[in-house]
Design an enzyme around this catalytic site. Structure first.
Site, short mmCIF file in Angstrom:
data_model
loop_
_atom_site.label_atom_id
_atom_site.label_comp_id
_atom_site.label_asym_id
_atom_site.label_seq_id
_atom_site.Cartn_x
_atom_site.Cartn_y
_atom_site.Cartn_z
N ARG A 1 0.79 -1.23 0.00
CA ARG A 1 0.00 0.00 0.00
C ARG A 1 0.83 1.29 0.00
O ARG A 1 0.44 2.26 -0.65
CB ARG A 1 -0.96 0.00 1.21
CG ARG A 1 -1.98 -1.12 1.14
CD ARG A 1 -3.05 -0.96 2.21
NE ARG A 1 -4.05 -2.03 2.16
CZ ARG A 1 -5.15 -2.05 2.90
NH1 ARG A 1 -5.39 -1.08 3.75
NH2 ARG A 1 -6.02 -3.04 2.78
N ASP B 1 -4.36 3.94 4.66
CA ASP B 1 -3.33 3.67 3.64
C ASP B 1 -3.90 3.13 2.34
O ASP B 1 -3.16 2.85 1.40
CB ASP B 1 -2.24 2.74 4.20
CG ASP B 1 -2.80 1.40 4.66
OD1 ASP B 1 -4.00 1.16 4.47
OD2 ASP B 1 -2.02 0.60 5.22
N ASP B 2 -5.24 2.96 2.29
CA ASP B 2 -5.86 2.63 1.00
C ASP B 2 -6.67 3.82 0.46
O ASP B 2 -7.60 3.64 -0.31
CB ASP B 2 -6.71 1.35 1.09
CG ASP B 2 -7.71 1.37 2.22
OD1 ASP B 2 -7.84 2.41 2.91
OD2 ASP B 2 -8.39 0.34 2.43
N ASP C 1 -12.45 5.61 14.62
CA ASP C 1 -13.15 6.73 13.96
C ASP C 1 -14.46 7.05 14.69
O ASP C 1 -14.85 8.23 14.80
CB ASP C 1 -13.40 6.44 12.46
CG ASP C 1 -14.04 5.10 12.18
OD1 ASP C 1 -14.25 4.30 13.13
OD2 ASP C 1 -14.35 4.84 11.00
N HIS D 1 -14.13 2.92 0.62
CA HIS D 1 -14.54 1.78 -0.22
C HIS D 1 -15.84 1.15 0.25
O HIS D 1 -16.25 0.11 -0.26
CB HIS D 1 -13.41 0.76 -0.37
CG HIS D 1 -12.87 0.23 0.92
ND1 HIS D 1 -13.59 -0.53 1.79
CD2 HIS D 1 -11.63 0.37 1.48
CE1 HIS D 1 -12.85 -0.85 2.83
NE2 HIS D 1 -11.64 -0.29 2.68
N1 UDP Z 1 -4.76 -1.39 9.87
C1 UDP Z 1 -3.93 -1.37 10.98
N2 UDP Z 1 -3.66 -2.54 11.62
C2 UDP Z 1 -4.18 -3.73 11.20
C3 UDP Z 1 -5.03 -3.74 10.06
C4 UDP Z 1 -5.31 -2.54 9.43
O1 UDP Z 1 -3.45 -0.31 11.36
O2 UDP Z 1 -3.88 -4.75 11.80
C5 UDP Z 1 -5.05 -0.12 9.18
C6 UDP Z 1 -4.80 -0.20 7.68
O3 UDP Z 1 -3.46 0.05 7.38
C7 UDP Z 1 -5.75 0.84 7.16
C8 UDP Z 1 -6.91 0.77 8.15
O4 UDP Z 1 -6.40 0.17 9.33
O5 UDP Z 1 -5.19 2.13 7.20
C9 UDP Z 1 -8.08 -0.03 7.61
O6 UDP Z 1 -7.64 -1.32 7.28
P1 UDP Z 1 -8.19 -2.10 6.00
O7 UDP Z 1 -8.26 -1.17 4.83
O8 UDP Z 1 -7.35 -3.33 5.82
O9 UDP Z 1 -9.63 -2.58 6.48
P2 UDP Z 1 -11.06 -1.89 6.36
O10 UDP Z 1 -11.42 -1.54 7.77
O11 UDP Z 1 -10.96 -0.70 5.47
O12 UDP Z 1 -11.90 -2.96 5.78
MN MN Z 2 -9.74 -0.16 3.90
#
Ligand code: UDP
Ligand code: MN
Length: 280
Positions: free
Chosen positions: A29, A104-105, A190, A214
């Site tokens: 990422r 980071d995405d 958040d 997303h």
């Molecule tokens: N993240 C983190 N630790 C973890 C998994 C995810 O800090 O063990 C961070 C990741 O880098 C990103 C955010 O949490 O900035 C959200 O993670 P992800 O996009 O994988 O999952 P989402 O919650 O969006 O489905």
């Molecule tokens: Mn994500």
């Protein structure tokens, strides 16, 4: 009015950008970010991770921070990182007018972010972001045994907080207190930010349509509206189950599964270093 009093003043150096990441995502990422939007905000952007990574340390210097938070997607670990992001903003030496958090995405359209912030005067309290649920969240306040309602900006779409508001958050959120608040309400980072701002400080989220996580279908964003959006995201590694922008500026031989290289080339053709920028 409080709005539009600040037009000429806000610029890139007034923004402190924090990006939450984790060790296993550095390669997959961070490289994409470093190749694209980061080039427009190098001095303002800091990455918050959970290890010492010599490779990225060499590239980023003190712009990558080992939070020493645990490596996990659990609530505690994520609140821990957000807490360090906030503390870094509070302790930054140049009293920046805005703190903006992203995942980071996310792709951050930097010129558009600056333009957005110019509409809000940071000497007032501003919490700018995008909700992911239609109604305010309802939770049981365990302490007072009643229901409370508040909105929060989805971390995965990014949010910005004005300096005035961040200063008011210090008494309840600084020096790791954000973790305790998260523990008390047992909700993610958040949501905890939303609880602190809307419930504890009685301020309101200002909904910004141009932030995108997303959780929204990326394909809904029309190509000719992309330049007006502030943030973008992607999800899914499976080809049949991917949520990405409908834009493919690059030669199909090249791997742009997130579409962020294509987006960057589309928004900033002069910064497109990937030679096969051949589709219009
Ligand atoms: N993240 C983190 N630790 C973890 C998994 C995810 O800090 O063990 C961070 C990741 O880098 C990103 C955010 O949490 O900035 C959200 O993670 P992800 O996009 O994988 O999952 P989402 O919650 O969006 O489905
Ligand atoms: Mn994500």
């Amino acid at each position: 009015s409080m709005i539009k009093t600040n037009e000429s003043q806000t610029n890139i150096d007034d923004i402190f950008i924090t990006v939450k990441t984790t060790r296993i995502f550095h390669k997959s990422r961070l490289d994409i970010i470093l190749d694209t939007w980061y080039t427009l905000a190098k001095n303002q952007t800091y990455f918050f991770t959970d290890n010492n990574d010599p490779y990225y340390r060499q590239i980023l210097g003190d712009h990558i921070v080992n939070t020493n938070c645990s490596v996990s997607h659990n609530r505690k670990a994520l609140c821990c990182k957000m807490s360090v992001e906030f503390d870094y903003y509070i302790h930054n030496d140049d009293n920046k007018k805005w703190w903006c958090h992203f995942d980071d995405d996310n792709y951050v359209n930097i010129p558009k972010l600056i333009e957005l912030l110019r509409h809000y005067d940071p000497i007032y309290d501003w919490y700018l972001g995008k909700t992911s649920i239609k109604q305010p969240l309802e939770i049981d306040d365990r302490e007072f045994k009643k229901k409370i309602h508040f909105s929060f900006a989805t971390g995965g779409a990014g949010f910005c907080i004005s300096r005035a508001l961040a200063l008011k958050m210090i008494s309840v959120a600084s020096n790791g207190q954000l973790i305790s608040v998260g523990d008390r309400i047992r909700l993610p980072d958040d949501v905890t930010i939303g609880y602190i701002i809307e419930h504890m400080l009685d301020k309101k989220l200002t909904e910004i349509d141009e932030f995108h996580s997303h959780l929204e279908p990326m394909a809904m964003l029309e190509k000719n509206s992309l330049k007006n959006q502030v943030s973008f995201s992607y999800s899914g590694n499976n080809i049949n189950n991917r949520n990405v922008l409908q834009i493919n500026q690059l030669d199909s031989i090249q791997n742009d599964s997130t579409r962020f290289y294509s987006l960057h080339c589309y928004l900033f053709p002069s910064l497109c270093g990937w030679k096969k920028f051949d589709k219009q």
